[in-house]
Write a protein that holds these residues in place. Structure first.
Motif, PDB file in Angstrom:
ATOM      1  N   TYR A 171      29.311  27.372 -38.932  1.00  0.00           N
ATOM      2  CA  TYR A 171      28.316  27.698 -39.955  1.00  0.00           C
ATOM      3  C   TYR A 171      27.204  28.603 -39.440  1.00  0.00           C
ATOM      4  O   TYR A 171      26.454  29.167 -40.235  1.00  0.00           O
TER       5      TYR A 171
ATOM      6  N   PRO B 135      24.517  32.601 -41.884  1.00  0.00           N
ATOM      7  CA  PRO B 135      23.311  33.438 -41.922  1.00  0.00           C
ATOM      8  C   PRO B 135      23.434  34.715 -41.102  1.00  0.00           C
ATOM      9  O   PRO B 135      22.889  35.757 -41.484  1.00  0.00           O
TER      10      PRO B 135
ATOM     11  N   THR C 281      19.652  29.956 -52.050  1.00  0.00           N
ATOM     12  CA  THR C 281      20.144  31.014 -51.163  1.00  0.00           C
ATOM     13  C   THR C 281      20.775  32.148 -51.966  1.00  0.00           C
ATOM     14  O   THR C 281      20.632  33.316 -51.605  1.00  0.00           O
TER      15      THR C 281
ATOM     16  N   THR D  83      18.920  35.653 -51.335  1.00  0.00           N
ATOM     17  CA  THR D  83      19.667  36.673 -50.613  1.00  0.00           C
ATOM     18  C   THR D  83      19.930  37.900 -51.484  1.00  0.00           C
ATOM     19  O   THR D  83      20.015  39.022 -50.977  1.00  0.00           O
TER      20      THR D  83
ATOM     21  N   THR E 264      17.203  37.221 -41.620  1.00  0.00           N
ATOM     22  CA  THR E 264      18.258  36.285 -42.004  1.00  0.00           C
ATOM     23  C   THR E 264      19.126  35.924 -40.801  1.00  0.00           C
ATOM     24  O   THR E 264      19.488  34.758 -40.600  1.00  0.00           O
TER      25      THR E 264
ATOM     26  N   SER F 139      16.938  33.814 -38.174  1.00  0.00           N
ATOM     27  CA  SER F 139      16.672  32.469 -38.696  1.00  0.00           C
ATOM     28  C   SER F 139      17.934  31.609 -38.649  1.00  0.00           C
ATOM     29  O   SER F 139      17.863  30.396 -38.410  1.00  0.00           O
ATOM     30  N   GLY F 140      19.086  32.228 -38.860  1.00  0.00           N
ATOM     31  CA  GLY F 140      20.346  31.497 -38.770  1.00  0.00           C
ATOM     32  C   GLY F 140      20.714  31.173 -37.337  1.00  0.00           C
ATOM     33  O   GLY F 140      21.180  30.067 -37.029  1.00  0.00           O
TER      34      GLY F 140
ATOM     35  N   GLY G 243      18.165  28.397 -36.665  1.00  0.00           N
ATOM     36  CA  GLY G 243      18.159  27.245 -37.562  1.00  0.00           C
ATOM     37  C   GLY G 243      19.412  26.400 -37.517  1.00  0.00           C
ATOM     38  O   GLY G 243      19.332  25.160 -37.485  1.00  0.00           O
ATOM     39  N   VAL G 244      20.587  27.029 -37.505  1.00  0.00           N
ATOM     40  CA  VAL G 244      21.838  26.263 -37.518  1.00  0.00           C
ATOM     41  C   VAL G 244      21.997  25.438 -36.241  1.00  0.00           C
ATOM     42  O   VAL G 244      22.256  24.229 -36.308  1.00  0.00           O
TER      43      VAL G 244
ATOM     44  N   GLU H 229      13.713  30.453 -44.469  1.00  0.00           N
ATOM     45  CA  GLU H 229      15.149  30.517 -44.187  1.00  0.00           C
ATOM     46  C   GLU H 229      15.508  29.651 -42.985  1.00  0.00           C
ATOM     47  O   GLU H 229      16.584  29.040 -42.952  1.00  0.00           O
TER      48      GLU H 229
ATOM     49  N   ASN I  60      18.326  26.781 -43.112  1.00  0.00           N
ATOM     50  CA  ASN I  60      19.493  26.857 -42.230  1.00  0.00           C
ATOM     51  C   ASN I  60      19.709  25.600 -41.407  1.00  0.00           C
ATOM     52  O   ASN I  60      20.805  25.396 -40.869  1.00  0.00           O
TER      53      ASN I  60
ATOM     54  N   TRP J 122      22.901  23.537 -42.863  1.00  0.00           N
ATOM     55  CA  TRP J 122      24.260  24.050 -43.066  1.00  0.00           C
ATOM     56  C   TRP J 122      25.323  23.189 -42.375  1.00  0.00           C
ATOM     57  O   TRP J 122      26.243  22.668 -43.010  1.00  0.00           O
TER      58      TRP J 122
END
Length: 485
Positions: A178, A182, A269, A273, A305, A308-309, A312-313, A368, A372, A375
């Protein structure tokens, strides 16, 4: 007293049965923990399989959001407003969600390798040929065909990871999978804006992912491992009918509540997005001396994006794995906290876009990042509260619900609300909307995402009341059919 009139006492027998079941569950979990407790025990073939799935997920989301990176050019060429621009994403998601249950049913019963390879080939070809179309209706139709192809992949890929790993290793592999969402979304903005600007035509941005799609098809057919369903958990549960599968999922509180909460995530999202770069571009355009082009805003939004992914993930997976060991309700509580933190950040970003240069980008990053976090955790929850032969159906069901009431309509809904507000905000209905009116209408329309985030956070918090019980039910069902040595 006649003993025939006394009801037999079966309580001891029931205690023995429950005790044996709990012992079997504990033994199974202990055995699985020994087999999959470290990434060092993961084989090269398993690493390759997860890497292939992650690669396809990356280009999957690149393809979805390439158009968002060149949305201004698309609107200009097709001479469409916000409503029809949002409909391009809606028609994609509608096709995606309608075909997800079909692929979910097939994925629980037939070769996942063949289904996935066929789906990736379909969306790669339709993306490529769709880039040559010059009328809006045909272009929108081909976006729908892309959604059909992508549905075949998204419903099945997480279940392969589930059948390869358990426990913490599964959580880490799902986080890796996942992680591509992002990052791929961010690359979609970047590829669309950079390639289109470099070659002088936004259509060239759509022709990048089909090339990678051809590579993905070859990797799926000749390299990817397709394990037996339930292999990682040594499950021997037999598949049930599709009707029974759906009935069981509907009666599963943790699955249904987390699906409703995830629907709110999809709504937010989907809207952000699609319209995020546009609203920031319009807001910055109202500031004196601002020279931000739409391509530059899309590029910056895409980078935010991605980063942050990337943060964050893994952060969500790390927090989830650490807290879950001590607290069985940690997963839904983390997801709920993420959404409740994201809502004010997004609201402030929308409010400050008109007057500040960099604050909106920083606040969108915080919003974001918080989104994230959930996810990989949501995916893990959806898998461990559902028995193995029902997981593709569960993924498909969750995709259907979350997209039907989430991002299938949110880009279009925001666009329609924006168009309606323009006529309300303009001094005269016969005038063309000014830049201020265009910004204000889209800004007000996007505030709906903040309310939906709070709603999703509440549903995740409610999920925490059921998650421990429902996970234990699945563990017991697997233990009852497993061969424990």
């Amino acid at each position: 007293m006649d003993p025939r009139g006394i009801t037999p006492n079966t309580s001891n027998q029931q205690l023995v049965i429950n005790g044996d079941n709990d012992s079997a569950t504990a033994l199974l979990q202990e055995k699985q923990a020994r087999r999959h407790n470290s990434l060092r025990e993961v084989t090269f073939s398993q690493y390759m399989t997860v890497s292939i799935l992650c690669f396809v997920n990356l280009i999957n989301y690149m393809d979805r959001l390439t158009i968002a990176g060149v949305l201004n050019n698309v609107k200009t060429e097709f001479e469409i407003g916000d409503g029809k621009a949002g409909f391009l994403q809606t028609v994609f998601v509608v096709a995606y969600m309608l075909f997800a249950p079909i692929f979910g049913y097939l994925g629980d019963r037939y070769s996942r390798r063949v289904i996935m390879a066929s789906g990736v080939a379909l969306w790669s070809l339709t993306t490529f040929f769709g880039s040559f179309l010059h009328d809006y209706e045909s272009f929108a139709f081909f976006r729908g065909l892309v959604g059909i192809g992508e549905a075949s992949y998204s419903t099945i890929a997480p279940t392969i990871i589930s059948d390869l790993f358990v426990g913490d290793v599964r959580s880490k592999m799902l986080a890796f999978f996942y992680f591509a969402i992002p990052v791929g979304s961010g690359l979609g903005y970047i590829v669309g804006s950079v390639v289109g600007a470099a070659l002088g035509n936004w259509r060239y941005g759509l022709r990048v992912t089909p090339f990678f799609g051809a590579i993905a098809v070859a990797l799926i057919i000749w390299v990817m491992e397709d394990p037996e369903r339930g292999a990682s958990e040594e499950s021997h549960i037999k598949p049930t009918s599709y009707k029974d599968d759906l009935r069981a999922l509907i009666k599963n509180p943790s699955f249904m509540l987390s699906t409703i909460a995830f629907t709110c995530v999809a709504f937010v999202t989907g809207a952000l997005t699609w319209w995020g770069p546009q609203v920031i571009y319009l807001g910055l355009g109202l500031q004196p001396g601002n020279e931000f082009s739409f391509e530059r805003v899309s590029l910056t939004f895409g980078a935010i994006t991605m980063v942050s992914g990337m943060l964050g993930v893994p952060l969500g997976a790390w927090l989830g794995a650490g807290l879950q060991k001590r607290w069985g309700r940690a997963h839904p509580l983390l997801c709920g906290a993420g959404l409740l933190l994201s809502a004010p950040a997004v609201a402030l970003a929308l409010l400050l876009t008109e007057g500040y240069m960099y604050a909106p980008f920083a606040l969108i990053f915080i919003g974001e990042l918080a989104i994230n976090i959930n996810w990989a955790i949501v995916a893990d929850m959806s898998l461990y509260v559902v028995i193995p032969p029902r997981r593709s159906t569960a993924e498909a069901f969750q995709i259907l619900i979350s997209h039907m009431f989430g991002d299938a309509g949110s880009p279009y809904l925001v666009g329609v609300i924006s168009e309606s507000l323009k006529s309300y905000l303009m001094p005269s209905p016969d005038d063309l909307p000014s830049k201020t009116v265009e910004f204000r209408a889209l800004q007000y329309a996007l505030f709906i995402t903040c309310f939906v985030e709070v709603l999703g956070g509440i549903f995740f918090l409610i999920t925490s009341a059921y998650i421990v019980r429902d996970k234990l039910k699945v563990d017991r069902a697997i233990a009852a059919t497993s061969k424990i040595v």
